[in-house]
Design a protein around this motif. Structure first.
Motif, short mmCIF file in Angstrom:
data_model
loop_
_atom_site.label_atom_id
_atom_site.label_comp_id
_atom_site.label_asym_id
_atom_site.label_seq_id
_atom_site.Cartn_x
_atom_site.Cartn_y
_atom_site.Cartn_z
N GLN A 5 0.84 -1.20 0.00
CA GLN A 5 0.00 0.00 0.00
C GLN A 5 0.87 1.25 0.00
N ILE A 59 -6.80 4.19 -0.15
CA ILE A 59 -6.39 3.39 -1.31
C ILE A 59 -7.21 3.86 -2.51
N ILE A 91 -2.50 -0.36 -5.89
CA ILE A 91 -1.57 -0.87 -4.88
C ILE A 91 -0.34 -1.39 -5.60
#
Lengths: 268, 268, 268, 268
Positions: free
Chosen positions: B91, B185, B216
């Motif tokens: 991440q 995200i 990611i």
């Protein structure tokens, strides 16, 4: 006319926190900056700029744990003239709208076009297309909503404002934008500084202002359903599909905004 | 593997009506088109294409009063391999995200990040960052919602799906996108064709499918909270912030969709 | 009206050779294809499609050493009506032109706007803006050039045609495009099929035709400085800044075009 | 390293004149802007930005009659490292080139690939493909042309530079681009700031610089046939097919450029 504008934001942050800021005066006013609106951070931090998809200059930084003060204090030159009222601006057929305007017909975070379309057509179907229709929408929104800071909510949408019949300037803008889009008129959200130049007292507690632009007669024109009359000294910060795209700050972590001041004053 | 995909939409229109269609197979799959998915209109109409701000090829036309049939029937080459599962994808810190991904952290029409942020942090705070977190979100959404076409609504948002605990594939995608964004995200909505290749019966009534991509490990990866397992033969049409940006059709006037068929079949 | 169109190209290639073909009937006519224009290659080869930056569907292949035959034979439905003459189409101010049209004001491979600007202004300054100006340009080009296949050259530019006073249809188009751009009217090159429907004999040896479109009155209109009158049955293949962008074939290696036929006939 | 860059352009305009400017530092360097390069106009004018088809941010304005001053003065952060020399970058077969690179194989306004193809193959056929071939082209161009501002001309093409054997940096770039494209290597034109950091005197009179990028080894690499050695502190403004696409200003009417200054200096 010279206008002094600026802000002071103080955040308390329990941990290092990335932030995105949309606080710069819009690049289209750069020529008018007698004193630039450079962002001052306390403590001093490395900052990076980037241009978002709408052309707005945004700022990225990572704030350390503790207190963060963000401030700028600019002087902007302005014509001092009220905004033009484009009485003759026609309405484009959807098929003749420039491609870059089409995204501003779609729904967005705070503008549920699908939910208000039927209402919009029932009320504005009979209005003359073009400027008069946008103005009819502004008149409706201006009268339909009651202004009050106690009605402000960061998650409030156009539909919710329509139903609750109250809100702040951004709700006026969102509802008018939504109704314009329902009527196939591209509309986009604007945020910036707007002072009291030329208006009678009492004067508002200062905050950033929200208004909108509609695409008619081959260009984007400013409208303001909250004030609903031409104003002097509007200073643009950023444009987007709605307020979600131009939040003054997007803070990626827990935070407390312990102080918030905005100023916009004629300098004599 | 060769996959035959296509659609037939029939609209009844009481008056001449401008339309924007997002029905072309995505340009990134153009090289795989054994037989292109050219739009056929009945009656034959002038059409024009343009690329929207996300890079999708869209089509503009003005339908005449009466019945309009839109159809395409393509053959697409495909690897026949299931999608990769990027177990090792890390991440990004917000501050190291590429600028063009940042808009996919913001709220949008059907993704009220501001409303679900607290819930998201409470549930996913403890999950390992990166792929495992996105997968945890998919697992949650997959289990939290009950699938059913009777729960479909064009105005349904992620929050509403979360609360009603039901929906269709686009609701699964919207809720997972919203939760990803809450956890910092970047996530974007995808629409396209998805058949039953390699899955056991019973087979779904065909519609266009909705899924999402998360950023990611330095790239965008496909996730599908509805099916929640790697699939074969996913064929992308368009990407956007959510379904509002990639509606298969945006019809600027009253209309009835009297027939709607989508097909996706392995050709042997 | 049904029109049969097609081509046969035969190349002799001393070595394996990559090629890009712009030979597909334009996607905007897909609805009119009674029989599609599928490319047949002899020998049979894998081909891949892609969309170029102008939206044209192009074809990529790698031809083996030896002889390569490329052919297609389609039947296209057509209104049978001559093109409209947009007498009322106004000229946009440069500042109100849609962004997507601006690239069609710039110079390009065969359109030296910088070299012909002074001439253009001296001759067309006094003409009424909009349709009448584009038509005045077409009239000038139509009369200034003498048509002749012996004057054709793949490297001939608008300036060279202007000076030599001769050319083929693509030179007529390039010169008219260049003069339009000099007068701040966006203009783009078109290639396609154009038969003799409705014109008196003698009939031309068939080749692909070149013409152009000008952006006036909020849309793109067809103009043809070579024929200089509305025609029936024009079938578009591709559009670009000039002929460099829409060459029917770009062959990446030595080659001989040993046979070349194009047909366009009314089917009764 | 911090580099101060900027420009001052003064135009005299006999009438109100629309302009398009390609003067913004490229968006890919936005994060490096310690002080942004916002355009200042005198008099202050409304301006609008848009992204052209190559992704460059351009500016539109309408200048009033009289004198117009355009200026910007930015500070840019830079690694201070010389550019990498990609010795190992291979040459793609045409058939394996990404689709979006193919347009950079075609001819364009100042790059007559059709005219120089035979020469290119005769001279560079024997060079090792990939980086070594692009470098051989740069070496050739560097030695073939004599630099001199007296040889500058806005209409000069690669072929004309090749024949006259002289030119300025943009001619070096155009000739090298043309030769690369002839050898099936995608090449695109770049414009930007380039100072004297790390080079011995005498220093050049400052202008914007032109160089190019070639697509080898799966990415675009910088080459500069004029200087023909890795440099420090190159700051990109815009990319296009050639200089026609990235003119610093396109002025739609008569005008005189009465003053022109560019600066690029290390800030200590």
């Amino acid at each position: 006319m010279h206008i002094r504008v600026g802000y002071e934001l103080i955040y308390d942050l329990p941990q290092p926190t990335p932030m995105i800021l949309t606080l710069n005066i819009h690049y289209s006013r750069a020529s008018d900056l007698i004193r630039p609106d450079h962002l001052i951070t306390q403590p001093s931090l490395p900052i990076a700029s980037y241009r978002d998809g709408f052309g707005n200059w945004c700022t990225r930084l990572v704030a350390p744990q503790g207190s963060l003060r963000l401030t700028a204090d600019a002087i902007v030159q302005d014509s001092g003239q009220p905004e033009v009222t484009p009485h003759a601006a026609w309405q484009h057929d959807v098929q003749s709208l420039p491609e870059e305007t089409l995204v501003f017909l779609l729904g967005s975070r705070y503008c549920e076009t699908d939910q208000l379309s039927e209402f919009a057509w029932s009320l504005f179907f009979g209005t003359p297309p073009g400027w008069a229709r946008v103005q009819a929408i502004c008149n409706f929104v201006h009268n339909h909503l009651t202004f009050g800071y106690e009605h402000a909510s960061p998650s409030k949408t156009a539909l919710q404002a329509f139903q609750s019949r109250n809100g702040v300037c951004r709700d006026y803008a969102h509802l008018a934008i939504t109704l314009c889009r329902c009527m196939n008129i591209p509309a986009r959200y604007c945020t910036g500084y707007l002072g009291d130049m030329g208006t009678p007292p009492p004067y508002a507690t200062m905050d950033f202002a929200g208004w909108f632009e509609a695409y008619i007669g081959g260009q984007w024109y400013t409208f303001d359903a909250r004030n609903n009359q031409p104003r002097i000294g509007r200073i643009l910060i950023a444009r987007g599909r709605d307020a979600a795209d131009v939040a003054i700050s997007t803070v990626f972590g827990p935070n407390t905004l312990s102080s918030f001041r905005v100023w916009t004053d004629e300098v004599t």
